[in-house]
Design an enzyme around this catalytic site. Sequence first.
Site, PDB file in Angstrom:
ATOM      1  N   HIS A  60       0.911  -1.222   0.189  1.00  0.00           N
ATOM      2  CA  HIS A  60      -0.031   0.199   0.030  1.00  0.00           C
ATOM      3  C   HIS A  60       0.865   1.206   0.129  1.00  0.00           C
ATOM      4  CE1 HIS A  60      -3.720   2.300   1.267  1.00  0.00           C
ATOM      5  NE2 HIS A  60      -2.836   3.210   1.747  1.00  0.00           N
ATOM      6  N   GLU A  61       1.821   1.352   1.029  1.00  0.00           N
ATOM      7  CA  GLU A  61       2.464   2.697   1.158  1.00  0.00           C
ATOM      8  C   GLU A  61       3.681   2.633  -0.143  1.00  0.00           C
ATOM      9  OE1 GLU A  61       1.648   4.801   3.089  1.00  0.00           O
ATOM     10  OE2 GLU A  61       0.492   3.279   4.334  1.00  0.00           O
TER      11      GLU A  61
ATOM     12  N   HIS B 252       1.794   4.512  -2.789  1.00  0.00           N
ATOM     13  CA  HIS B 252       2.013   5.831  -2.873  1.00  0.00           C
ATOM     14  C   HIS B 252       2.997   6.226  -3.019  1.00  0.00           C
ATOM     15  CE1 HIS B 252      -2.012   6.624  -0.917  1.00  0.00           C
ATOM     16  NE2 HIS B 252      -1.796   5.887   0.173  1.00  0.00           N
TER      17      HIS B 252
ATOM     18  N   HIS C  12       3.538   6.739  -6.866  1.00  0.00           N
ATOM     19  CA  HIS C  12       2.627   7.876  -7.253  1.00  0.00           C
ATOM     20  C   HIS C  12       3.614   8.971  -7.069  1.00  0.00           C
ATOM     21  CE1 HIS C  12      -1.483   9.924  -7.045  1.00  0.00           C
ATOM     22  NE2 HIS C  12      -0.861  10.208  -8.205  1.00  0.00           N
TER      23      HIS C  12
END
Length: 676
Positions: free
Chosen positions: A467-468, A471, A474
């Site tokens: 998940h991190e 990010h 991105h």
Amino acid sequence: MTILNKPFSTPYNTAPFSKISTEDYLPAFKEGIKKAKAEIDAITANTESPTFQNTIEALDYSGEELDRLSSIFFNINSAETNEAIQKIAQEVSPLLSDFSNDITLNEALFKRVKVVYDSKSSLTLTTEQETLLDKKYKGFSRNGANLPEAKKTELRAIDKELSQLKLKFGEHILAETNAYELHLTNEEDLSGLPDGAKEAAKQLAESKEKDGWLITLDYPSYIPFMTYADNRALREDLSKAFGRKGFQNDALDNQDIVLKIATLRFKRAQLLGYKTHAHFVLEERMAETPEKVTSFLNELLEKAKPAAIEEFKKLEDFAKELDGIDQLQKWDSGYYSEKLKQKLFDLDDEQLKPYFKLENVINGAFTVAEKLFGLQFEEIDTIDKYHEEVLTYKVTNAEGELVSIFYADFFPRAGKRNGAWMTSYKPQMIKDGKNDRPHISIVCNFTKPTKSKPSLLTFNEVTTLFHEFGHALHGMLANTTYPSLSGTSVYWDFVELPSQVLENWCYEKEALELFATHYETGEVIPMALINKIKASATFHEGMQTLRQLSFGLLDMSWHGVDPTAIKDVKAHEVEAFKDTSLYPDVAENCMSTAFAHIFQGGYSSGYYSYKWAEVLDADAFEYFKEEGIFSKTVANKFKTFVLSQGGTENPMVLYKRFRGKEPQPEALLRRAGLLK
Ligand SMILES: [Zn+2]
């Protein structure tokens, strides 16, 4: 002048952690604010008429030094803090908010911005520039810059009252949480609790010089008790204490505060020309309008409700069979769900952990990024770290060009806050023709290695890492001109797409085979375990969906309407929950009076975004599945149209360019097992 007020002469222009001393920060902030102010003054003092370049662009590039040192300081305050740093944070925060208020209230500056904005149709701007212009203009107008003086004063008064009420709301909940404790002296009352939870309860009692065990309303204490404690009457006590927060008609009651906050937000929105608070908030969200949010929530509700009712019935039967329970109550839900889950799946973390050695999982994430986006991660030891445990990487693309610097900080420490997050030390931007690459970081609190064992992650930690890392991608792949539109600077209900979509790879055989190998034997995780992980991931998905939707609908019931007619908080809430409740209502409990997300934090009119992001990530991942989870074509589209674009365009436009159509809820429903 401190080291933070000069260009860093470091490799890749990275933060010079080892050379910064704590005493540097405060003078550095003062100097940084002074310089940023001077840059703003230079814009307003410009005698040339306002243009996009000399006003909007100049504004966005201003304050670079201040932004840079802010990100270093506040990241350190989260990941490696101490009393001295916390004290500086308290001193610095009002200086920074004063500075940002000075900008928002700067009439000369707004005048110039407005001139450019009003001439928008005659300007030749790129899409990104248009977005920046809108964003800058709205930064002023949404704070009342267009209002006549008397109304501006009114707005400031509302803002002041709102911030005081929100503070009070939070203080009341904290006081209620701290005031309660369940003191147990008979070990039988803890029957069912895992050893770790018992131990924690004992330590808590000891820390307050009491004998026996203490259970509190803090999540780490509350959740295990509600999940495992066999004593139903005690679960009821604890659950009711939890649900009573801010709802006891005493000095800590929040009912009036809830009504006042909702009303003031509505008034504020009306003052600015919006129909409701939700209309105001959603103007800057992918969902756009309250009508869209409400129909989104209701559409999911229609699909999830039959499954939720079925799951509830099965849970009821199970509880009846096991313990003769006739009517399931709220305080039974966690307990019997856990028992049923254990019975159905017989899956615990200890079975999985040997397959998820931290180093293997990191390499897995890197391999996924390489296969999808052609990225290479090379560990480097030439740059400064703020702690020896931090890992540092140089990230390059297939052409060998620098993409990003990447920091990863995995283990808990005394100076680190809880949870996991992604952040950056330097944004990406294009300035003076040069593409300045970002410095991205992820910070987690994972299981530490011991003398005999490496760090073995729970499956939840594995998905957290992905998940991190999503990010982080991105941030790393950002490729925009203006810093305020770069990377994760996107609408709130779009920011979780890259992170959540990455989690999907953790459930796929093709991906797990790359990294989920036993740390001792090297054996690849067995398919049977993968199937169990998948099946247990959607366990009680119907009921959980219903619960999330009920919070979203409650949020909209307060913020998507004119709330001035609402007089009774509890009655209003019961009405808002009427389509989503499975358990009998508990008359002495109320959700709204402790719903900090929407009445204290920043989630008002935004609670829907949890589900919204799930719809996006499921729909996006389905595209990958259609073409192969390592499809270069789909990955390339995702990079080109989503990851690299930051907030340069409306996210729905970006998403459609990637997917070829608007996101549909069916993918989520399928993944959740709610579509038969
Ligand atoms: Zn996230």
